[in-house]
Write an enzyme that holds these catalytic residues in place. Structure first.
Site, PDB file in Angstrom:
ATOM      1  N   ILE A  38      13.809 -27.540 -61.235  1.00  0.00           N
ATOM      2  CA  ILE A  38      14.015 -28.801 -62.106  1.00  0.00           C
ATOM      3  C   ILE A  38      15.397 -29.118 -62.087  1.00  0.00           C
ATOM      4  O   ILE A  38      16.607 -28.085 -61.970  1.00  0.00           O
ATOM      5  CB  ILE A  38      13.416 -28.315 -63.427  1.00  0.00           C
ATOM      6  CG1 ILE A  38      13.043 -29.771 -64.195  1.00  0.00           C
ATOM      7  CG2 ILE A  38      14.281 -27.485 -64.327  1.00  0.00           C
ATOM      8  CD1 ILE A  38      12.544 -29.719 -65.413  1.00  0.00           C
ATOM      9  N   CYS A  39      15.763 -30.349 -62.632  1.00  0.00           N
ATOM     10  CA  CYS A  39      17.469 -30.855 -62.762  1.00  0.00           C
ATOM     11  C   CYS A  39      17.219 -31.549 -64.116  1.00  0.00           C
ATOM     12  O   CYS A  39      16.365 -31.644 -64.764  1.00  0.00           O
ATOM     13  CB  CYS A  39      18.122 -31.060 -61.727  1.00  0.00           C
ATOM     14  SG  CYS A  39      17.486 -32.618 -61.100  1.00  0.00           S
ATOM     15  N   GLN A  40      18.177 -32.636 -63.961  1.00  0.00           N
ATOM     16  CA  GLN A  40      17.971 -33.798 -65.120  1.00  0.00           C
ATOM     17  C   GLN A  40      17.144 -34.583 -64.824  1.00  0.00           C
ATOM     18  O   GLN A  40      16.407 -35.416 -65.742  1.00  0.00           O
ATOM     19  CB  GLN A  40      19.404 -34.211 -65.546  1.00  0.00           C
ATOM     20  CG  GLN A  40      19.471 -35.122 -66.816  1.00  0.00           C
ATOM     21  CD  GLN A  40      18.939 -34.424 -68.038  1.00  0.00           C
ATOM     22  OE1 GLN A  40      19.285 -33.236 -68.047  1.00  0.00           O
ATOM     23  NE2 GLN A  40      18.286 -35.416 -68.997  1.00  0.00           N
TER      24      GLN A  40
END
Length: 115
Positions: free
Chosen positions: A81-83
Protein backbone atom coordinates in the site's frame (compact mmCIF):
# COMPACT_ATOMS: atom_id res chain seq x y z
CA UNK A 1 0.69 22.40 -31.13
CA UNK A 2 3.78 21.54 -29.07
CA UNK A 3 1.78 21.91 -25.87
CA UNK A 4 -0.70 19.26 -27.09
CA UNK A 5 2.11 16.83 -27.87
CA UNK A 6 3.64 17.36 -24.43
CA UNK A 7 0.24 16.89 -22.80
CA UNK A 8 -0.43 13.66 -24.71
CA UNK A 9 3.01 12.29 -23.84
CA UNK A 10 2.47 13.14 -20.17
CA UNK A 11 -0.93 11.41 -20.13
CA UNK A 12 0.48 8.31 -21.83
CA UNK A 13 3.38 8.20 -19.38
CA UNK A 14 1.04 8.39 -16.37
CA UNK A 15 -1.25 5.73 -17.87
CA UNK A 16 1.75 3.47 -18.54
CA UNK A 17 2.92 3.83 -14.92
CA UNK A 18 -0.53 2.82 -13.64
CA UNK A 19 -0.80 -0.39 -15.68
CA UNK A 20 -0.49 -3.28 -13.23
CA UNK A 21 2.40 -5.66 -13.67
CA UNK A 22 1.46 -9.03 -15.11
CA UNK A 23 0.72 -11.41 -12.26
CA UNK A 24 0.08 -8.67 -9.71
CA UNK A 25 -3.29 -8.85 -8.02
CA UNK A 26 -5.15 -5.62 -7.25
CA UNK A 27 -7.60 -5.34 -4.36
CA UNK A 28 -9.81 -2.61 -2.90
CA UNK A 29 -9.43 -1.28 0.62
CA UNK A 30 -12.72 -3.03 1.48
CA UNK A 31 -11.19 -6.37 0.48
CA UNK A 32 -8.08 -5.48 2.47
CA UNK A 33 -10.11 -5.18 5.68
CA UNK A 34 -10.99 -8.89 5.57
CA UNK A 35 -7.33 -9.86 5.03
CA UNK A 36 -5.59 -7.91 7.79
CA UNK A 37 -5.39 -10.80 10.28
CA UNK A 38 -4.09 -13.35 7.76
CA UNK A 39 -0.72 -14.64 9.03
CA UNK A 40 0.16 -15.95 5.53
CA UNK A 41 0.46 -12.38 4.23
CA UNK A 42 3.10 -9.70 4.74
CA UNK A 43 1.78 -6.13 4.70
CA UNK A 44 4.14 -3.43 3.39
CA UNK A 45 3.56 0.35 3.34
CA UNK A 46 5.96 2.01 0.86
CA UNK A 47 5.23 5.63 1.84
CA UNK A 48 7.81 7.86 3.51
CA UNK A 49 8.34 7.45 7.27
CA UNK A 50 6.64 10.82 7.85
CA UNK A 51 3.55 9.77 5.88
CA UNK A 52 3.46 6.44 7.70
CA UNK A 53 3.81 8.11 11.11
CA UNK A 54 0.96 10.51 10.30
CA UNK A 55 -1.53 7.74 9.53
CA UNK A 56 -1.08 4.00 9.10
CA UNK A 57 -2.68 0.59 9.35
CA UNK A 58 -1.21 -1.29 12.31
CA UNK A 59 -0.48 -4.52 10.39
CA UNK A 60 1.63 -2.74 7.75
CA UNK A 61 5.39 -2.44 8.10
CA UNK A 62 6.90 0.77 6.71
CA UNK A 63 9.48 0.01 4.02
CA UNK A 64 9.76 3.17 1.88
CA UNK A 65 9.86 2.85 -1.90
CA UNK A 66 13.49 2.53 -2.97
CA UNK A 67 14.42 0.38 0.04
CA UNK A 68 15.69 -3.19 -0.27
CA UNK A 69 12.58 -5.36 -0.65
CA UNK A 70 14.53 -8.58 -1.26
CA UNK A 71 14.53 -9.46 2.46
CA UNK A 72 10.77 -10.09 2.44
CA UNK A 73 9.73 -13.76 2.59
CA UNK A 74 9.03 -15.31 -0.82
CA UNK A 75 6.70 -17.98 0.58
CA UNK A 76 4.03 -15.48 1.67
CA UNK A 77 1.78 -13.09 -0.23
CA UNK A 78 3.11 -9.52 -0.13
CA UNK A 79 0.36 -6.87 0.13
CA UNK A 80 1.60 -3.38 -0.74
CA UNK A 81 0.00 0.00 0.00
CA UNK A 82 1.00 3.66 -0.43
CA UNK A 83 -0.96 6.92 -0.45
CA UNK A 84 -2.74 6.56 -3.81
CA UNK A 85 -1.66 3.27 -5.38
CA UNK A 86 1.07 4.67 -7.67
CA UNK A 87 4.14 3.95 -5.51
CA UNK A 88 2.75 0.61 -4.41
CA UNK A 89 2.32 -0.34 -8.10
CA UNK A 90 6.01 0.51 -8.63
CA UNK A 91 6.95 -1.59 -5.59
CA UNK A 92 4.88 -4.50 -6.95
CA UNK A 93 6.77 -4.29 -10.26
CA UNK A 94 10.05 -4.36 -8.37
CA UNK A 95 8.92 -7.36 -6.30
CA UNK A 96 7.89 -9.27 -9.44
CA UNK A 97 11.33 -8.57 -10.97
CA UNK A 98 12.91 -9.93 -7.77
CA UNK A 99 11.01 -13.19 -8.27
CA UNK A 100 8.10 -12.78 -5.88
CA UNK A 101 5.07 -14.63 -7.19
CA UNK A 102 2.28 -13.58 -4.81
CA UNK A 103 2.14 -9.78 -4.94
CA UNK A 104 -0.96 -7.66 -4.29
CA UNK A 105 -1.44 -3.91 -4.73
CA UNK A 106 -4.06 -2.00 -2.72
CA UNK A 107 -5.92 0.17 -5.24
CA UNK A 108 -6.44 3.75 -4.05
CA UNK A 109 -4.06 3.31 -1.12
CA UNK A 110 -4.47 5.19 2.13
CA UNK A 111 -6.53 7.84 0.32
CA UNK A 112 -9.27 5.20 -0.01
CA UNK A 113 -8.83 3.65 3.45
CA UNK A 114 -11.78 4.10 5.77
CA UNK A 115 -10.61 2.08 8.76
Amino acid sequence: MEAWIILIVAILFIAWRMIPTKGTKTISTDTLKSMLNDKDKVFVDVRTPAEYKGRNIHQFKNIPLGSDLSKLPKDKEIVVICQSGMRSAQACKKLKKLGYEKVTNVRGGMSSWRG
